[in-house]
Design a protein around this motif. Structure first.
Motif, PDB file in Angstrom:
ATOM      1  N   UNK A   1      11.433   1.020  -1.268  1.00  0.00           N
ATOM      2  CA  UNK A   1      12.711   1.750  -1.249  1.00  0.00           C
ATOM      3  C   UNK A   1      12.933   2.514  -2.548  1.00  0.00           C
ATOM      4  N   UNK A   2      12.617   1.851  -3.695  1.00  0.00           N
ATOM      5  CA  UNK A   2      12.832   2.499  -5.009  1.00  0.00           C
ATOM      6  C   UNK A   2      11.938   3.738  -5.127  1.00  0.00           C
ATOM      7  N   UNK A   3      10.682   3.588  -4.690  1.00  0.00           N
ATOM      8  CA  UNK A   3       9.738   4.696  -4.841  1.00  0.00           C
ATOM      9  C   UNK A   3      10.008   5.844  -3.877  1.00  0.00           C
TER      10      UNK A   3
ATOM     11  N   UNK B   1      10.565  -8.337  -0.950  1.00  0.00           N
ATOM     12  CA  UNK B   1      10.356  -7.743  -2.290  1.00  0.00           C
ATOM     13  C   UNK B   1       9.589  -6.426  -2.163  1.00  0.00           C
ATOM     14  N   UNK B   2       8.556  -6.416  -1.303  1.00  0.00           N
ATOM     15  CA  UNK B   2       7.783  -5.174  -1.116  1.00  0.00           C
ATOM     16  C   UNK B   2       8.681  -4.068  -0.560  1.00  0.00           C
ATOM     17  N   UNK B   3       9.616  -4.449   0.299  1.00  0.00           N
ATOM     18  CA  UNK B   3      10.546  -3.459   0.876  1.00  0.00           C
ATOM     19  C   UNK B   3      11.384  -2.821  -0.223  1.00  0.00           C
ATOM     20  N   UNK B   4      11.874  -3.677  -1.144  1.00  0.00           N
ATOM     21  CA  UNK B   4      12.708  -3.179  -2.249  1.00  0.00           C
ATOM     22  C   UNK B   4      11.904  -2.175  -3.075  1.00  0.00           C
TER      23      UNK B   4
ATOM     24  N   UNK C   1      13.958   0.358   8.437  1.00  0.00           N
ATOM     25  CA  UNK C   1      15.061  -0.202   9.231  1.00  0.00           C
ATOM     26  C   UNK C   1      14.531  -1.111  10.350  1.00  0.00           C
ATOM     27  N   UNK C   2      13.329  -0.785  10.882  1.00  0.00           N
ATOM     28  CA  UNK C   2      12.740  -1.674  11.897  1.00  0.00           C
ATOM     29  C   UNK C   2      12.451  -3.058  11.305  1.00  0.00           C
ATOM     30  N   UNK C   3      11.912  -3.060  10.064  1.00  0.00           N
ATOM     31  CA  UNK C   3      11.592  -4.351   9.435  1.00  0.00           C
ATOM     32  C   UNK C   3      12.882  -5.133   9.177  1.00  0.00           C
ATOM     33  N   UNK C   4      13.913  -4.414   8.729  1.00  0.00           N
ATOM     34  CA  UNK C   4      15.181  -5.099   8.442  1.00  0.00           C
ATOM     35  C   UNK C   4      15.818  -5.667   9.716  1.00  0.00           C
TER      36      UNK C   4
ATOM     37  N   UNK D   1       0.840  -1.192   0.000  1.00  0.00           N
ATOM     38  CA  UNK D   1       0.000   0.000   0.000  1.00  0.00           C
ATOM     39  C   UNK D   1       0.886   1.257   0.000  1.00  0.00           C
ATOM     40  N   UNK D   2       1.875   1.280   0.899  1.00  0.00           N
ATOM     41  CA  UNK D   2       2.775   2.442   1.001  1.00  0.00           C
ATOM     42  C   UNK D   2       3.547   2.634  -0.301  1.00  0.00           C
ATOM     43  N   UNK D   3       3.990   1.520  -0.894  1.00  0.00           N
ATOM     44  CA  UNK D   3       4.767   1.606  -2.139  1.00  0.00           C
ATOM     45  C   UNK D   3       3.898   2.246  -3.241  1.00  0.00           C
ATOM     46  N   UNK D   4       2.607   1.843  -3.267  1.00  0.00           N
ATOM     47  CA  UNK D   4       1.679   2.358  -4.285  1.00  0.00           C
ATOM     48  C   UNK D   4       1.560   3.887  -4.167  1.00  0.00           C
ATOM     49  N   UNK D   5       1.323   4.373  -2.920  1.00  0.00           N
ATOM     50  CA  UNK D   5       1.124   5.817  -2.740  1.00  0.00           C
ATOM     51  C   UNK D   5       2.432   6.585  -2.927  1.00  0.00           C
TER      52      UNK D   5
END
Length: 902
Positions: free
Chosen positions: A113-115, A107-110, A133-136, A50-54
């Protein structure tokens, strides 16, 4: 739902999320809790998509404001979800349960990150970065340990190094490296301070070692072995920093301890630090630039150092330089010894003669011991000694060379056995065939500390015809014959010959003059016969009454006095020096017991170091407490104390030693003293960590925990300190025993006071073990503990699922200790023993490494996790993750259930 373009739907879903993200808990079955973990991970992945989309939509100018507000809503939920350690712990379990779903998260994190790269709004950007960084950090949740930055001295490291340098120069470096790494991890010592402590111990060893062989051993340990140990330490992962930087930093700190360095320089008569720096640079532990810089600093400091008078130190050659030069010589000698002896025995004799002069022999042996070459050194000398059995058709010149080769190899081997322990000489397993003469003689006839010989043993009673001809030869000839002489046989027959000669002297068949002639013959050409004769006499004297000893002791005196006449063989003076040192070691105990004095010619070799350390007439328990008190006041263990502790451990046995030292610890009431006592006791226990741990965890702790009259002794601080000591010992023993590392010194110790652990803790769970019987004295718990189905329900642990062998004493002891701990936590009454158990578990968690499957906690029953979570200090998600074995499906279910209920 993945149609993120429908803003209102997404908003409603995000609001629904608010309803449960705060109060996530589940008190259902383990399966439901695992379901919750999976659901959380899916929700996390959904939020990320969702975050990547926005974040992508923000790029479009028309949509920017709406997209930013939607992104802000997503990130707020992400922050809320990830802000809770409990949620992260549940996601950690889900990641292990379903690796494929975690890869979707990655994959969603990547994508996110790009967006994010194009985001200009910096508050949103930093909020998103925090979430990422929390997820990582989820996969490595357990590995973050803070280091101790407020302490500067680490007595355990100091003592472990001193113990090794004083008692185990010949040991392999790897076990020492692992032992040191264990201490570094358990005490969380920063790398530079850790290396500094190793160097400090080396310098203290150099300063306080007794003169002679011990001093050479320490020099070899410091300049040859420790750099090798550091090279191995360099291979361990050190975190961000480069190990060479840590070594440089350690030396920077070491240079500030000027009095210590000056004292070492004075003792060794050279610039020790600069030599060490060069050695470390050679081994790739220091960069050239750092080395030059450090040497310059030390050289400047030395300008102000107190000097010895130049006359005194002009003729003292510094040991460090000699040792560093001796090391390549050892390699050359080993090559020479490999050649075919029959081709040029004279050439070989020249090399050996050169080795015997001055302190060359001890220098070479120390260098060989520190570099792991002593065993092959000894093997080569045994081979040479065997070679001298060939006597076919020899003339007088060849016969005297052969006699000398036999004598020198025999004396060297005796000297090695006395200085470094007889285990260095013994071959691992000699190939089918006869055991070499020297090994046979050493095992059966050579007096050693703690070995009582029987003078009537068959080994001292060889073939009677050989004995008679030897007696005749010694009695009738003006000097020993060499041609065709079988020295091995003569050495084995000499004991029986001496018995006959003694009897003849006792019965006045032989005069004192005849005895003198006989002893001159024995010691006149080869010294080894005198050594073999005295070895038997020492055993013989012990068996005699007070009034019967005179003649035997007089004979020892005769044999120990060198013969000075012109027709002795080559290198006689050098050989006598070694012979005298061997005889002095052999006779030490017997002379003390019979209150006799024999003046051994002053040999230039040192008198026996660390011998006869216990004060006479003082009970050994008083010696133990007074030495421990002194060590505790000083704050570090010195090598003399280490030797006293070792002697007491031999004399009192493992249980006595451990029990009395634990009593001393429990008397201590000052907090800083108890911590120091634990650091020192752990190091003292390194004398025989395996056996002392078995006693501590198998006998002493269960007694303290099951006897209510002793519970008061477990108060804080001493009780907390004992819990720490127990965990440290358990972890050390468990990690080293899986690698089967016991030093030769520990293998040699008798095991007479260790009960049979199989009978102490029976395996069959339907038959309550001694421990369980102790526990079930509370009536209410008795039926639970001794019921036949207990084995599955309350005691199932990860170790059983990993099929760890329970025939092993340490595994049994650990499994039983955790059953005891589990029953204390589940009991209806609490007391200081309950508190002790909590400290024990907290220390286990503190010392754990990330993902250390197969640690001691695998012996903890799974049912204990839910009991532990009830304890306030243990009720954190991270602790649950740390104490359960997450590599097992059952472990993950137990952890999910415990965390979901928090």
């Amino acid at each position: 739902f993945d149609d993120f373009s429908r803003d209102l739907c997404v908003q409603s879903l995000l609001e629904i999320m608010d309803m449960f993200c705060d109060r996530l808990s589940c008190h259902g079955k383990a399966e439901e809790c695992i379901g919750l973990c999976r659901a959380l991970m899916s929700a996390l992945n959904w939020l990320l998509r969702c975050a990547a989309f926005y974040a992508e939509k923000v790029k479009e100018t028309l949509e920017q404001a709406a997209a930013e507000s939607q992104l802000k809503m997503c990130l707020e939920r992400l922050e809320k979800m990830l802000g809770s350690t409990k949620n992260r712990a549940l996601i950690h379990i889900a990641k292990l349960e379903e690796t494929s779903s975690w890869s979707a998260v990655e994959q969603s994190l990547v994508k996110l990150g790009e967006n994010l790269n194009s985001l200009s709004n910096s508050p949103l950007r930093s909020q998103a970065d925090d979430c990422v960084s929390l997820i990582k950090s989820i996969p490595t949740m357990l590995s973050v340990h803070s280091e101790q930055l407020n302490k500067t001295g680490f007595p355990t490291v100091h003592a472990v190094v001193l113990l090794e340098g004083t008692m185990n120069l010949t040991g392999e470096p790897q076990p020492l490296v692992e032992q040191l790494m264990m201490v570094k991890r358990m005490q969380r010592i920063p790398s530079p301070l850790f290396v500094l402590e190793i160097w400090k111990a080396c310098f203290v060893g150099l300063i306080e070692s007794p003169e002679g062989t011990e001093e050479l051993k320490w020099t070899a340990f410091t300049f040859l072995k420790i750099p090798q140990v550091l090279v191995k330490l360099k291979k361990y992962p050190q975190g961000e920093k480069d190990f060479t930087e840590d070594v440089n930093c350690a030396f920077e700190l070491l240079l500030k301890i000027i009095p210590l360095l000056d004292k070492a320089d004075q003792r060794c008569n050279c610039d020790c630090t600069s030599l060490l720096l060069q050695e470390c640079s050679k081994q790739g532990l220091l960069s050239e630039a750092n080395m030059t810089n450090l040497i310059a600093k030390r050289t400047a400091d030395r300008e102000h150092a107190p000097r010895l008078k130049s006359a005194e130190n002009a003729n003292i050659q510094p040991n460090p330089g000699l040792i560093l030069r001796a090391e390549p010589t050892v390699t050359n000698i080993l090559k020479t010894m490999d050649a075919d002896h029959s081709k040029s025995p004279e050439g070989l004799l020249g090399v050996l003669g050169h080795m015997l002069s001055g302190k060359s022999l001890d220098l070479l042996l120390a260098a060989a011991a520190a570099t792991g070459k002593l065993k092959s050194f000894a093997r080569k000398f045994i081979k040479l000694n065997e070679f001298t059995k060939n006597i076919s058709g020899e003339g007088s010149k060849a016969a005297s060379v052969r006699a000398l080769l036999f004598d020198i190899s025999f004396l060297m081997l005796c000297h090695v056995a006395q200085t470094y322990g007889s285990e260095v000489i013994l071959s691992e397993s000699s190939p089918a065939g006869e055991v070499p003469f020297f090994e046979t003689w050493m095992l059966t006839c050579m007096p050693e500390e703690g070995k009582i010989l029987n003078p009537d043993h068959p080994c001292f009673r060889p073939d009677s015809t050989k004995v008679e001809s030897l007696v005749a030869l010694l009695n009738n000839s003006s000097e020993m014959k060499l041609v065709q002489m079988k020295w091995h046989e003569a050495c084995l027959s000499i004991s029986a010959a001496i018995l006959e000669i003694l009897n003849a002297w006792e019965n006045s068949v032989l005069t004192f003059e005849s005895i003198q002639k006989i002893t001159d013959n024995i010691k006149g050409k080869v010294c080894s016969m005198a050594v073999c004769a005295v070895a038997w006499l020492v055993a013989h004297v012990r068996m005699l009454g007070l009034d019967e000893r005179e003649k035997s002791l007089q004979m020892i005196r005769q044999l120990a006095t060198p013969l000075y006449n012109e027709n002795t063989l080559q290198f006689y003076n050098e050989r006598v020096v070694i012979m005298s040192s061997i005889l002095e070691h052999m006779c030490a105990d017997v002379l003390q017991q019979t209150a006799t004095q024999i003046k051994f010619p002053s040999t230039g070799m040192d008198t026996i170091p660390y011998w006869n350390l216990l004060p006479p007439k003082k009970p050994i328990k008083e010696v133990l407490t007074s030495v421990f008190t002194k060590v505790l006041e000083k704050g570090w263990v010195d090598s003399r104390s280490i030797h006293i502790f070792d002697t007491l451990l031999h004399m009192g046995g493992v249980y006595w030693f451990c029990n009395n030292l634990v009593k001393e610890l429990l008397k201590e009431t000052r907090k800083e003293h108890t911590l120091r006592a634990v650091e020192l006791l752990y190091a003292i226990f390194c004398l025989d960590m395996q056996q002392l741990t078995l006693t501590l965890l198998g006998h002493i702790l269960p007694n303290l925990l099951t006897d209510s009259s002793k519970w008061h002794t477990l108060m804080d601080p001493p009780g907390k300190a004992l819990a720490k000591l127990s965990v440290w010992c358990a972890l050390s023993s468990y990690s080293s025993h899986n690698k089967g590392q016991a030093s030769a010194r520990q293998k040699k110790r008798h095991r007479e006071d260790i009960e049979d652990y199989i009978s102490l803790f029976p395996l069959d769970d339907t038959q309550p073990s001694k421990l369980m019987r102790l526990l079930s004295s509370n009536e209410e718990d008795a039926n639970i503990l001794s019921s036949p189905n207990r084995s599955m329900s309350s005691s199932l642990s990860a170790s059983q699922l990993h099929t760890v062998s329970m025939r092993d004493p340490l595994n049994r002891v650990l499994a039983n200790l955790f059953l005891l701990i589990s029953s204390i936590l589940g009991a209806k009454t609490a007391g200081t023993h309950t508190q002790f158990v909590q400290w024990f578990m907290e220390e286990c968690v503190d010392c754990l490494e990330q993902g250390s499957r197969g640690s001691i906690l695998q012996f903890m029953p799974f049912t204990m996790v839910s009991e532990l979570v009830k304890v306030s200090t243990m009720s954190s998600p991270k602790i649950v993750l740390a104490i359960t074995d997450l590599s097992l499906p059952l472990g993950r279910r137990v952890a999910a259930k415990a965390i979901a209920a928090l």
